[in-house]
Design an enzyme around this catalytic site. Sequence first.
Site, PDB file in Angstrom:
ATOM      1  N   SER A   1      33.066  56.157  28.132  1.00  0.00           N
ATOM      2  CA  SER A   1      32.428  55.496  29.025  1.00  0.00           C
ATOM      3  C   SER A   1      31.417  56.507  29.555  1.00  0.00           C
ATOM      4  O   SER A   1      31.909  57.653  30.125  1.00  0.00           O
ATOM      5  CB  SER A   1      33.400  55.075  30.097  1.00  0.00           C
ATOM      6  OG  SER A   1      32.793  54.856  31.529  1.00  0.00           O
TER       7      SER A   1
ATOM      8  N   HIS B   1      30.183  52.450  26.365  1.00  0.00           N
ATOM      9  CA  HIS B   1      30.550  51.777  27.234  1.00  0.00           C
ATOM     10  C   HIS B   1      29.907  52.016  28.496  1.00  0.00           C
ATOM     11  O   HIS B   1      29.697  53.272  29.012  1.00  0.00           O
ATOM     12  CB  HIS B   1      32.363  51.712  27.662  1.00  0.00           C
ATOM     13  CG  HIS B   1      32.652  51.191  28.621  1.00  0.00           C
ATOM     14  ND1 HIS B   1      33.353  49.779  28.259  1.00  0.00           N
ATOM     15  CD2 HIS B   1      33.092  51.360  29.964  1.00  0.00           C
ATOM     16  CE1 HIS B   1      33.829  49.152  29.626  1.00  0.00           C
ATOM     17  NE2 HIS B   1      33.640  49.834  30.277  1.00  0.00           N
TER      18      HIS B   1
ATOM     19  N   ASP C   1      29.160  51.037  32.515  1.00  0.00           N
ATOM     20  CA  ASP C   1      29.646  50.306  33.529  1.00  0.00           C
ATOM     21  C   ASP C   1      28.657  50.053  34.684  1.00  0.00           C
ATOM     22  O   ASP C   1      27.934  51.150  35.018  1.00  0.00           O
ATOM     23  CB  ASP C   1      30.986  51.258  34.313  1.00  0.00           C
ATOM     24  CG  ASP C   1      32.077  51.557  33.409  1.00  0.00           C
ATOM     25  OD1 ASP C   1      32.709  50.475  33.230  1.00  0.00           O
ATOM     26  OD2 ASP C   1      32.439  52.678  32.980  1.00  0.00           O
TER      27      ASP C   1
ATOM     28  N   MET D   1      27.633  48.594  38.403  1.00  0.00           N
ATOM     29  CA  MET D   1      28.644  48.182  39.472  1.00  0.00           C
ATOM     30  C   MET D   1      27.415  47.997  40.656  1.00  0.00           C
ATOM     31  O   MET D   1      26.559  48.802  40.922  1.00  0.00           O
ATOM     32  CB  MET D   1      29.211  49.678  40.106  1.00  0.00           C
ATOM     33  CG  MET D   1      30.453  49.976  39.104  1.00  0.00           C
ATOM     34  SD  MET D   1      31.295  51.532  39.668  1.00  0.00           S
ATOM     35  CE  MET D   1      32.256  51.930  38.383  1.00  0.00           C
TER      36      MET D   1
ATOM     37  N   HIS E   1      29.900  46.716  30.915  1.00  0.00           N
ATOM     38  CA  HIS E   1      31.002  46.022  31.845  1.00  0.00           C
ATOM     39  C   HIS E   1      30.368  45.809  33.014  1.00  0.00           C
ATOM     40  O   HIS E   1      30.125  46.656  33.820  1.00  0.00           O
ATOM     41  CB  HIS E   1      32.076  47.135  31.693  1.00  0.00           C
ATOM     42  CG  HIS E   1      33.190  46.821  32.581  1.00  0.00           C
ATOM     43  ND1 HIS E   1      34.134  47.610  32.966  1.00  0.00           N
ATOM     44  CD2 HIS E   1      33.443  45.748  33.405  1.00  0.00           C
ATOM     45  CE1 HIS E   1      34.966  47.212  33.864  1.00  0.00           C
ATOM     46  NE2 HIS E   1      34.539  46.081  34.202  1.00  0.00           N
TER      47      HIS E   1
ATOM     48  N   MET F   1      30.530  45.059  36.593  1.00  0.00           N
ATOM     49  CA  MET F   1      31.354  44.999  37.796  1.00  0.00           C
ATOM     50  C   MET F   1      30.550  44.588  38.921  1.00  0.00           C
ATOM     51  O   MET F   1      29.933  45.469  39.936  1.00  0.00           O
ATOM     52  CB  MET F   1      31.969  46.317  38.178  1.00  0.00           C
ATOM     53  CG  MET F   1      33.294  46.590  37.274  1.00  0.00           C
ATOM     54  SD  MET F   1      33.670  48.296  37.156  1.00  0.00           S
ATOM     55  CE  MET F   1      32.526  48.943  36.035  1.00  0.00           C
TER      56      MET F   1
ATOM     57  N   MET G   1      41.863  45.853  32.453  1.00  0.00           N
ATOM     58  CA  MET G   1      41.521  46.975  33.125  1.00  0.00           C
ATOM     59  C   MET G   1      42.732  47.703  33.470  1.00  0.00           C
ATOM     60  O   MET G   1      43.817  47.124  33.982  1.00  0.00           O
ATOM     61  CB  MET G   1      41.006  46.685  34.400  1.00  0.00           C
ATOM     62  CG  MET G   1      39.471  46.274  34.300  1.00  0.00           C
ATOM     63  SD  MET G   1      38.281  47.562  33.723  1.00  0.00           S
ATOM     64  CE  MET G   1      38.735  48.970  34.730  1.00  0.00           C
TER      65      MET G   1
ATOM     66  N   ASP H   1      40.709  49.672  29.468  1.00  0.00           N
ATOM     67  CA  ASP H   1      39.546  50.693  30.040  1.00  0.00           C
ATOM     68  C   ASP H   1      40.364  51.185  31.397  1.00  0.00           C
ATOM     69  O   ASP H   1      40.720  50.521  32.259  1.00  0.00           O
ATOM     70  CB  ASP H   1      38.617  49.614  30.513  1.00  0.00           C
ATOM     71  CG  ASP H   1      37.468  50.308  31.289  1.00  0.00           C
ATOM     72  OD1 ASP H   1      37.570  51.690  31.407  1.00  0.00           O
ATOM     73  OD2 ASP H   1      36.400  49.792  31.882  1.00  0.00           O
TER      74      ASP H   1
HETATM   75  C1  DX5 Z   1      36.136  52.010  36.060  1.00  0.00           C
HETATM   76  C2  DX5 Z   1      35.275  51.841  34.687  1.00  0.00           C
HETATM   77  C3  DX5 Z   1      35.659  52.642  33.643  1.00  0.00           C
HETATM   78  C4  DX5 Z   1      35.713  54.059  33.851  1.00  0.00           C
HETATM   79  C5  DX5 Z   1      36.671  54.680  33.145  1.00  0.00           C
HETATM   80  O1  DX5 Z   1      35.921  50.946  36.936  1.00  0.00           O
HETATM   81  O2  DX5 Z   1      35.168  50.594  34.337  1.00  0.00           O
HETATM   82  O3  DX5 Z   1      35.083  52.373  32.511  1.00  0.00           O
HETATM   83  O4  DX5 Z   1      34.514  54.538  33.378  1.00  0.00           O
HETATM   84  O5  DX5 Z   1      36.764  55.915  33.526  1.00  0.00           O
HETATM   85  P1  DX5 Z   1      38.238  56.857  33.078  1.00  0.00           P
HETATM   86  O6  DX5 Z   1      38.407  57.143  31.440  1.00  0.00           O
HETATM   87  O7  DX5 Z   1      37.964  58.419  33.482  1.00  0.00           O
HETATM   88  O8  DX5 Z   1      39.468  56.339  33.628  1.00  0.00           O
HETATM   89 ZN    ZN Z   2      34.485  50.100  32.191  1.00  0.00          ZN
END
Ligand code: DX5
Ligand code: ZN
Length: 222
Positions: free
Chosen positions: A10, A34, A36, A38, A67, A69, A138, A176
Amino acid sequence: MRQVARIAPSILAADFARLGAEVATVEPYVDWLHVDVMDGHFVPNLSLGIPVIASLAKVTDLPLDCHMMTTNPHAYLGALRDAGAWQVTVHIEAYPDPTAVAARTREEGLCFGLVLNPPTPVEALVPYVELCDTVLVMSVNPGFGGQRFLDATLAKVEVLRKSIDSGGLTTDIEIDGGIGPATAKRARDAGADVFVAGTSIFGADDPVAAIAELRRAIDDRR
Ligand code: DX5
Ligand code: ZN
Protein backbone atom coordinates in the site's frame (compact mmCIF):
# COMPACT_ATOMS: atom_id res chain seq x y z
CA MET A 1 -10.09 -23.23 -4.40
CA ARG A 2 -7.53 -21.11 -2.60
CA GLN A 3 -5.44 -19.07 -5.01
CA VAL A 4 -1.68 -18.49 -5.00
CA ALA A 5 -0.77 -15.95 -2.29
CA ARG A 6 -0.05 -12.45 -3.55
CA ILE A 7 1.40 -9.30 -1.95
CA ALA A 8 0.05 -5.80 -2.60
CA PRO A 9 2.11 -2.99 -1.02
CA SER A 10 0.00 0.00 0.00
CA ILE A 11 1.62 3.21 -1.18
CA LEU A 12 -0.16 5.11 1.59
CA ALA A 13 2.89 4.36 3.73
CA ALA A 14 5.40 5.38 1.04
CA ASP A 15 7.26 8.69 0.81
CA PHE A 16 5.05 10.55 -1.67
CA ALA A 17 7.89 12.88 -2.63
CA ARG A 18 9.79 9.82 -3.89
CA LEU A 19 6.86 7.74 -5.06
CA GLY A 20 8.37 6.50 -8.32
CA ALA A 21 11.54 5.34 -6.57
CA GLU A 22 9.57 3.69 -3.76
CA VAL A 23 7.51 1.72 -6.29
CA ALA A 24 10.59 0.75 -8.30
CA THR A 25 12.17 -0.67 -5.15
CA VAL A 26 9.30 -3.08 -4.49
CA GLU A 27 8.10 -3.78 -8.04
CA PRO A 28 10.24 -6.89 -8.77
CA TYR A 29 9.07 -8.64 -5.61
CA VAL A 30 5.33 -8.00 -5.43
CA ASP A 31 2.15 -8.76 -7.34
CA TRP A 32 -0.22 -5.79 -7.18
CA LEU A 33 0.13 -2.16 -6.10
CA HIS A 34 -2.56 -1.09 -3.63
CA VAL A 35 -3.70 2.52 -4.05
CA ASP A 36 -5.87 4.05 -1.30
CA VAL A 37 -8.15 6.83 -2.52
CA MET A 38 -9.84 8.80 0.30
CA ASP A 39 -12.25 11.71 0.02
CA GLY A 40 -12.35 13.09 3.58
CA HIS A 41 -16.04 12.20 3.67
CA PHE A 42 -16.45 8.42 3.45
CA VAL A 43 -13.41 8.25 5.74
CA PRO A 44 -12.03 11.04 7.93
CA ASN A 45 -8.86 11.49 5.89
CA LEU A 46 -7.60 12.66 2.49
CA SER A 47 -5.02 10.82 0.42
CA LEU A 48 -4.63 10.93 -3.36
CA GLY A 49 -6.65 10.79 -6.54
CA ILE A 50 -6.71 10.34 -10.29
CA PRO A 51 -3.55 12.36 -11.20
CA VAL A 52 -1.39 10.22 -8.91
CA ILE A 53 -2.87 7.02 -10.37
CA ALA A 54 -2.11 8.30 -13.88
CA SER A 55 1.48 9.08 -12.91
CA LEU A 56 1.92 5.68 -11.28
CA ALA A 57 0.61 3.87 -14.36
CA LYS A 58 3.37 5.51 -16.40
CA VAL A 59 6.16 4.19 -14.19
CA THR A 60 5.01 0.69 -13.20
CA ASP A 61 3.68 -2.46 -14.86
CA LEU A 62 2.14 -3.63 -11.58
CA PRO A 63 -1.66 -3.94 -11.66
CA LEU A 64 -3.09 -0.88 -9.87
CA ASP A 65 -5.58 -2.08 -7.25
CA CYS A 66 -7.58 1.06 -6.42
CA HIS A 67 -9.33 0.94 -3.05
CA MET A 68 -11.99 3.63 -3.16
CA MET A 69 -12.73 5.03 0.30
CA THR A 70 -15.04 7.59 -1.23
CA THR A 71 -18.78 8.23 -1.18
CA ASN A 72 -19.38 8.05 -4.93
CA PRO A 73 -16.68 6.07 -6.73
CA HIS A 74 -19.10 5.25 -9.57
CA ALA A 75 -18.70 8.87 -10.75
CA TYR A 76 -15.00 8.29 -11.43
CA LEU A 77 -14.95 4.89 -13.16
CA GLY A 78 -14.16 6.30 -16.60
CA ALA A 79 -11.45 8.56 -15.19
CA LEU A 80 -9.96 5.65 -13.27
CA ARG A 81 -9.87 3.53 -16.41
CA ASP A 82 -8.27 6.35 -18.41
CA ALA A 83 -5.69 6.88 -15.66
CA GLY A 84 -4.62 3.24 -15.86
CA ALA A 85 -6.41 1.57 -12.97
CA TRP A 86 -6.69 -2.22 -13.20
CA GLN A 87 -9.12 -3.05 -10.41
CA VAL A 88 -11.54 -0.82 -8.52
CA THR A 89 -12.83 -1.91 -5.14
CA VAL A 90 -15.78 -0.08 -3.57
CA HIS A 91 -17.28 -0.41 -0.11
CA ILE A 92 -20.46 -2.38 0.47
CA GLU A 93 -21.27 0.34 3.02
CA ALA A 94 -21.46 2.82 0.11
CA TYR A 95 -23.51 0.44 -2.10
CA PRO A 96 -25.83 -1.82 -0.09
CA ASP A 97 -26.89 -3.26 -3.45
CA PRO A 98 -23.73 -3.14 -5.58
CA THR A 99 -25.20 -4.81 -8.70
CA ALA A 100 -25.29 -1.64 -10.80
CA VAL A 101 -21.85 -0.34 -9.80
CA ALA A 102 -20.36 -3.79 -10.50
CA ALA A 103 -21.85 -3.76 -14.01
CA ARG A 104 -20.66 -0.21 -14.69
CA THR A 105 -17.16 -1.04 -13.49
CA ARG A 106 -16.98 -4.02 -15.83
CA GLU A 107 -18.34 -1.95 -18.72
CA GLU A 108 -15.27 0.26 -18.29
CA GLY A 109 -13.07 -2.82 -18.63
CA LEU A 110 -12.01 -2.73 -14.99
CA CYS A 111 -11.89 -5.58 -12.49
CA PHE A 112 -14.37 -5.14 -9.65
CA GLY A 113 -14.20 -5.76 -5.94
CA LEU A 114 -16.25 -5.16 -2.81
CA VAL A 115 -14.80 -4.05 0.53
CA LEU A 116 -16.14 -4.86 3.98
CA ASN A 117 -15.48 -2.63 7.02
CA PRO A 118 -14.87 -4.18 10.45
CA PRO A 119 -18.29 -3.26 11.90
CA THR A 120 -20.22 -4.56 8.87
CA PRO A 121 -21.43 -8.17 9.09
CA VAL A 122 -20.01 -10.47 6.44
CA GLU A 123 -23.58 -11.48 5.54
CA ALA A 124 -23.96 -8.07 3.85
CA LEU A 125 -21.38 -9.06 1.27
CA VAL A 126 -21.92 -12.81 0.83
CA PRO A 127 -24.88 -12.49 -1.61
CA TYR A 128 -22.69 -10.42 -3.96
CA VAL A 129 -19.46 -12.42 -3.98
CA GLU A 130 -20.16 -13.76 -7.45
CA LEU A 131 -20.15 -10.20 -8.82
CA CYS A 132 -16.56 -9.77 -7.64
CA ASP A 133 -13.07 -10.50 -8.86
CA THR A 134 -11.95 -9.64 -5.33
CA VAL A 135 -13.54 -9.30 -1.92
CA LEU A 136 -11.50 -7.09 0.40
CA VAL A 137 -11.80 -7.64 4.13
CA MET A 138 -10.69 -4.58 6.12
CA SER A 139 -8.76 -5.71 9.17
CA VAL A 140 -8.62 -2.14 10.53
CA ASN A 141 -11.12 0.69 10.33
CA PRO A 142 -10.35 2.44 7.04
CA GLY A 143 -8.73 5.85 6.76
CA PHE A 144 -5.27 5.44 8.25
CA GLY A 145 -2.23 3.21 7.96
CA GLY A 146 -0.28 1.88 10.89
CA GLN A 147 -3.20 0.54 12.95
CA ARG A 148 -3.38 -2.71 14.86
CA PHE A 149 -4.86 -5.77 13.13
CA LEU A 150 -8.36 -6.62 14.40
CA ASP A 151 -8.48 -10.35 15.15
CA ALA A 152 -12.25 -10.60 14.78
CA THR A 153 -11.96 -10.04 11.03
CA LEU A 154 -10.41 -13.49 10.52
CA ALA A 155 -13.79 -15.14 11.03
CA LYS A 156 -15.09 -13.13 8.06
CA VAL A 157 -12.27 -14.43 5.89
CA GLU A 158 -13.26 -17.97 6.86
CA VAL A 159 -16.91 -17.38 5.95
CA LEU A 160 -15.96 -15.89 2.57
CA ARG A 161 -13.53 -18.74 1.86
CA LYS A 162 -16.32 -21.28 2.42
CA SER A 163 -18.77 -19.30 0.33
CA ILE A 164 -16.32 -18.92 -2.58
CA ASP A 165 -15.24 -22.56 -2.49
CA SER A 166 -18.74 -23.97 -2.18
CA GLY A 167 -19.88 -21.79 -5.08
CA GLY A 168 -16.98 -22.98 -7.26
CA LEU A 169 -15.86 -19.34 -7.66
CA THR A 170 -12.34 -18.00 -8.23
CA THR A 171 -12.88 -14.70 -6.39
CA ASP A 172 -9.77 -13.54 -4.52
CA ILE A 173 -9.95 -12.71 -0.82
CA GLU A 174 -7.81 -9.66 -0.05
CA ILE A 175 -7.03 -8.47 3.46
CA ASP A 176 -5.99 -4.91 4.34
CA GLY A 177 -4.77 -3.33 7.55
CA GLY A 178 -2.16 -4.21 10.15
CA ILE A 179 -0.63 -6.89 7.93
CA GLY A 180 2.89 -8.09 8.73
CA PRO A 181 4.34 -11.60 8.76
CA ALA A 182 2.47 -12.81 11.84
CA THR A 183 -0.96 -11.46 10.92
CA ALA A 184 -0.51 -12.44 7.27
CA LYS A 185 0.15 -16.04 8.30
CA ARG A 186 -3.05 -16.11 10.34
CA ALA A 187 -5.03 -14.56 7.49
CA ARG A 188 -3.54 -17.09 5.03
CA ASP A 189 -4.60 -19.93 7.31
CA ALA A 190 -8.11 -18.41 7.41
CA GLY A 191 -8.20 -18.41 3.60
CA ALA A 192 -6.92 -15.04 2.34
CA ASP A 193 -5.22 -14.81 -1.07
CA VAL A 194 -3.95 -11.21 -1.36
CA PHE A 195 -2.13 -9.34 1.40
CA VAL A 196 -2.06 -5.54 1.51
CA ALA A 197 0.81 -4.15 3.56
CA GLY A 198 1.75 -0.49 3.96
CA THR A 199 3.68 0.21 7.13
CA SER A 200 5.31 -3.23 7.35
CA ILE A 201 6.85 -2.73 3.88
CA PHE A 202 7.41 1.00 3.28
CA GLY A 203 8.02 1.70 6.96
CA ALA A 204 10.77 -0.93 7.10
CA ASP A 205 14.46 0.00 6.87
CA ASP A 206 14.74 -2.59 4.10
CA PRO A 207 11.44 -2.94 2.19
CA VAL A 208 12.77 -5.80 0.04
CA ALA A 209 13.73 -7.82 3.11
CA ALA A 210 10.32 -7.04 4.64
CA ILE A 211 8.60 -8.38 1.52
CA ALA A 212 10.73 -11.56 1.65
CA GLU A 213 9.72 -12.09 5.26
CA LEU A 214 6.05 -11.57 4.41
CA ARG A 215 6.36 -13.97 1.48
CA ARG A 216 7.87 -16.66 3.73
CA ALA A 217 4.98 -16.24 6.17
CA ILE A 218 2.32 -16.91 3.51
CA ASP A 219 4.25 -19.41 1.40
CA ASP A 220 2.26 -22.66 1.18
CA ARG A 221 5.33 -24.75 0.40
CA ARG A 222 6.72 -24.56 3.90
C1 DX5 B 1 -6.38 1.99 5.38
C2 DX5 B 1 -5.93 1.54 4.02
C3 DX5 B 1 -4.84 0.56 4.04
C4 DX5 B 1 -3.57 1.03 4.70
C5 DX5 B 1 -2.90 -0.15 5.32
O1 DX5 B 1 -7.54 2.71 5.27
O2 DX5 B 1 -7.01 0.94 3.32
O3 DX5 B 1 -4.56 0.09 2.72
O4 DX5 B 1 -2.69 1.68 3.82
O5 DX5 B 1 -1.85 0.30 6.06
P1 DX5 B 1 -1.06 -0.63 7.09
O6 DX5 B 1 -0.50 -1.77 6.31
O7 DX5 B 1 -0.04 0.30 7.62
O8 DX5 B 1 -2.05 -1.09 8.13
ZN1 ZN C 1 -6.55 -0.03 1.38
